[in-house]
Design a protein around this motif. Structure first.
Motif, PDB file in Angstrom:
ATOM      1  N   ALA A   1       0.905  -5.646   4.093  1.00  0.00           N
ATOM      2  CA  ALA A   1       1.870  -6.748   4.204  1.00  0.00           C
ATOM      3  C   ALA A   1       1.624  -7.779   3.094  1.00  0.00           C
ATOM      4  O   ALA A   1       2.554  -8.216   2.412  1.00  0.00           O
ATOM      5  N   GLU A   2       0.351  -8.126   2.894  1.00  0.00           N
ATOM      6  CA  GLU A   2       0.024  -9.117   1.858  1.00  0.00           C
ATOM      7  C   GLU A   2       0.349  -8.578   0.465  1.00  0.00           C
ATOM      8  O   GLU A   2       0.865  -9.296  -0.392  1.00  0.00           O
ATOM      9  N   THR A   3       0.055  -7.295   0.256  1.00  0.00           N
ATOM     10  CA  THR A   3       0.299  -6.703  -1.067  1.00  0.00           C
ATOM     11  C   THR A   3       1.784  -6.668  -1.372  1.00  0.00           C
ATOM     12  O   THR A   3       2.219  -7.059  -2.463  1.00  0.00           O
TER      13      THR A   3
ATOM     14  N   ALA B   1      -7.402  -1.416 -12.478  1.00  0.00           N
ATOM     15  CA  ALA B   1      -6.083  -1.667 -13.076  1.00  0.00           C
ATOM     16  C   ALA B   1      -5.393  -2.776 -12.297  1.00  0.00           C
ATOM     17  O   ALA B   1      -5.872  -3.193 -11.237  1.00  0.00           O
ATOM     18  N   ASN B   2      -4.260  -3.230 -12.834  1.00  0.00           N
ATOM     19  CA  ASN B   2      -3.468  -4.198 -12.059  1.00  0.00           C
ATOM     20  C   ASN B   2      -2.211  -3.494 -11.538  1.00  0.00           C
ATOM     21  O   ASN B   2      -1.943  -2.341 -11.875  1.00  0.00           O
ATOM     22  N   TRP B   3      -1.444  -4.217 -10.713  1.00  0.00           N
ATOM     23  CA  TRP B   3      -0.296  -3.587 -10.056  1.00  0.00           C
ATOM     24  C   TRP B   3       0.738  -3.101 -11.059  1.00  0.00           C
ATOM     25  O   TRP B   3       1.362  -2.058 -10.865  1.00  0.00           O
TER      26      TRP B   3
ATOM     27  N   GLY C   1      -2.767   4.481  -9.693  1.00  0.00           N
ATOM     28  CA  GLY C   1      -2.217   4.215  -8.373  1.00  0.00           C
ATOM     29  C   GLY C   1      -2.840   3.031  -7.661  1.00  0.00           C
ATOM     30  O   GLY C   1      -3.590   2.238  -8.250  1.00  0.00           O
ATOM     31  N   LEU C   2      -2.511   2.920  -6.389  1.00  0.00           N
ATOM     32  CA  LEU C   2      -3.018   1.775  -5.622  1.00  0.00           C
ATOM     33  C   LEU C   2      -4.530   1.862  -5.423  1.00  0.00           C
ATOM     34  O   LEU C   2      -5.218   0.827  -5.322  1.00  0.00           O
ATOM     35  N   ALA C   3      -5.063   3.086  -5.413  1.00  0.00           N
ATOM     36  CA  ALA C   3      -6.521   3.237  -5.274  1.00  0.00           C
ATOM     37  C   ALA C   3      -7.225   2.638  -6.484  1.00  0.00           C
ATOM     38  O   ALA C   3      -8.276   1.990  -6.345  1.00  0.00           O
ATOM     39  N   GLY C   4      -6.632   2.826  -7.668  1.00  0.00           N
ATOM     40  CA  GLY C   4      -7.209   2.273  -8.896  1.00  0.00           C
ATOM     41  C   GLY C   4      -7.183   0.749  -8.890  1.00  0.00           C
ATOM     42  O   GLY C   4      -8.121   0.108  -9.365  1.00  0.00           O
ATOM     43  N   VAL C   5      -6.111   0.187  -8.336  1.00  0.00           N
ATOM     44  CA  VAL C   5      -6.019  -1.277  -8.264  1.00  0.00           C
ATOM     45  C   VAL C   5      -7.074  -1.801  -7.284  1.00  0.00           C
ATOM     46  O   VAL C   5      -7.797  -2.764  -7.578  1.00  0.00           O
TER      47      VAL C   5
END
Ligand SMILES: Nc1ncnc2c1ncn2[C@@H]1O[C@H](COP(=O)(O)OP(=O)(O)OP(=O)(O)O)[C@@H](O)[C@H]1O
Ligand SMILES: [Mg+2]
Length: 270
Positions: free
Chosen positions: A115-117, A74-76, A65-69
């Motif tokens: 927003a940036e993501t 990890a990547n997106w 998930g996003l926490a891992g990124v």
């Protein structure tokens, strides 16, 4: 620093209270909106990581998930998961308490992170982004409100939910109403049982209070819990159920209010 400009509509499902149905609403609006031909990205901004129970085809794959990124694990592309009904799911991911505190500090220090993501994903403009959020004020809610064009505020038809309306209004005032791209805050009354007098009375009071900000109702419907237990969305589990029709109506209203770019001929995934 100016916030990244997003070209696709972002819908934040929010609520001041726990257990009112935010995740259920986010998931079922996601699959219903995907049926209209729009690409849908559903982002879980709640450390409970529960959106996967509704949407993931492979729950185990939602540990990153996003926490891992954010933790650099990890990547997106690895974090995003194919979900039910063609929805693409970005799970929150599994996280321990210390990493969660670090992550929340990062989000507090970087108010433009979401927003940036989302801008970095370069999603086609006909994509609808749906955000599931935890109950009440949090860094996750702040991030969601800063990017939302539309807030779907989920409430129950009870006095407790009615009492939270000023708090929600203050949050929307603070983070949304000043923005040129903000469209509206719409209220969805969930778990309505028309047989209960209190439900009918509160619903009437909400109609009076909210006027055209009342998005609609979702009835209390056994099909909702059964669909979750069967790991499908309500529309597929019981297409003619009251709740499936309620979600369809709300999705139509949302599209009317957002007027997003028409879906591309071929339904594309983000
Ligand atoms: N319309 C409905 N009819 C019947 N059951 C429902 C309905 N909406 C939600 N539920 C049930 O209510 C419970 C809480 O729903 P959900 O997890 O979506 O709430 P939530 O607001 O996301 O909770 P949290 O604040 O913990 O994130 C679930 O068991 C769900 O199946
Ligand atoms: Mg939830």
């Amino acid at each position: 620093m100016a916030q990244a400009v997003l070209t696709m509509p972002v819908i934040a499902v929010i609520g001041a209270k726990g257990g009112v149905g935010k995740t259920t609403v986010a998931a079922n609006l996601g699959t219903t909106l995907a049926e209209t031909g729009h690409a849908v990205l559903a982002v879980d901004l709640d450390p409970q990581n529960a959106l996967r129970f509704h949407l993931a085809l492979d729950r185990e794959a939602c540990e990153t998930g996003l926490a891992g990124v954010l933790a650099g694990r990890a990547n997106w592309t690895q974090a995003m998961q194919p979900g039910r009904g063609g929805v693409v799911l970005l799970p929150f991911g599994a996280i321990d308490d210390e990493h969660q505190i670090d992550l929340e500090r990062h989000l507090a220090d970087h108010p433009g992170w979401l927003a940036e993501t989302l801008a970095r994903f370069q999603l086609p403009p006909d994509t609808l982004v749906l955000l599931d959020t935890p109950p009440g004020p949090s860094v996750y809610l702040q991030q969601a409100l800063r990017v939302a064009q539309l807030c779907v505020v989920t409430v129950l038809p009870d006095a407790g939910s009615f009492a939270t309306l000023p708090l929600v209004d203050r949050m929307i005032d603070k983070y949304c109403r000043g923005r040129a791209d903000f469209v509206a805050d719409l209220y969805l009354v969930n778990q309505v049982d028309a047989g209960k007098r209190l439900n009918r009375d509160v619903l009437q009071a909400l109609r009076h209070e909210l006027g055209d900000r009342l998005l609609g109702v979702v009835h209390q419907d056994q099909a909702v819990c059964e669909a979750l237990a069967s790991a499908v969305d309500v529309r597929r589990y019981a297409p003619f159920s009251e709740a499936a029709e309620d979600f369809a109506q709300s999705a139509r209203q949302i599209l009317r209010r957002l007027a997003p770019p028409a879906p591309l001929a071929e339904n594309r995934r983000p």
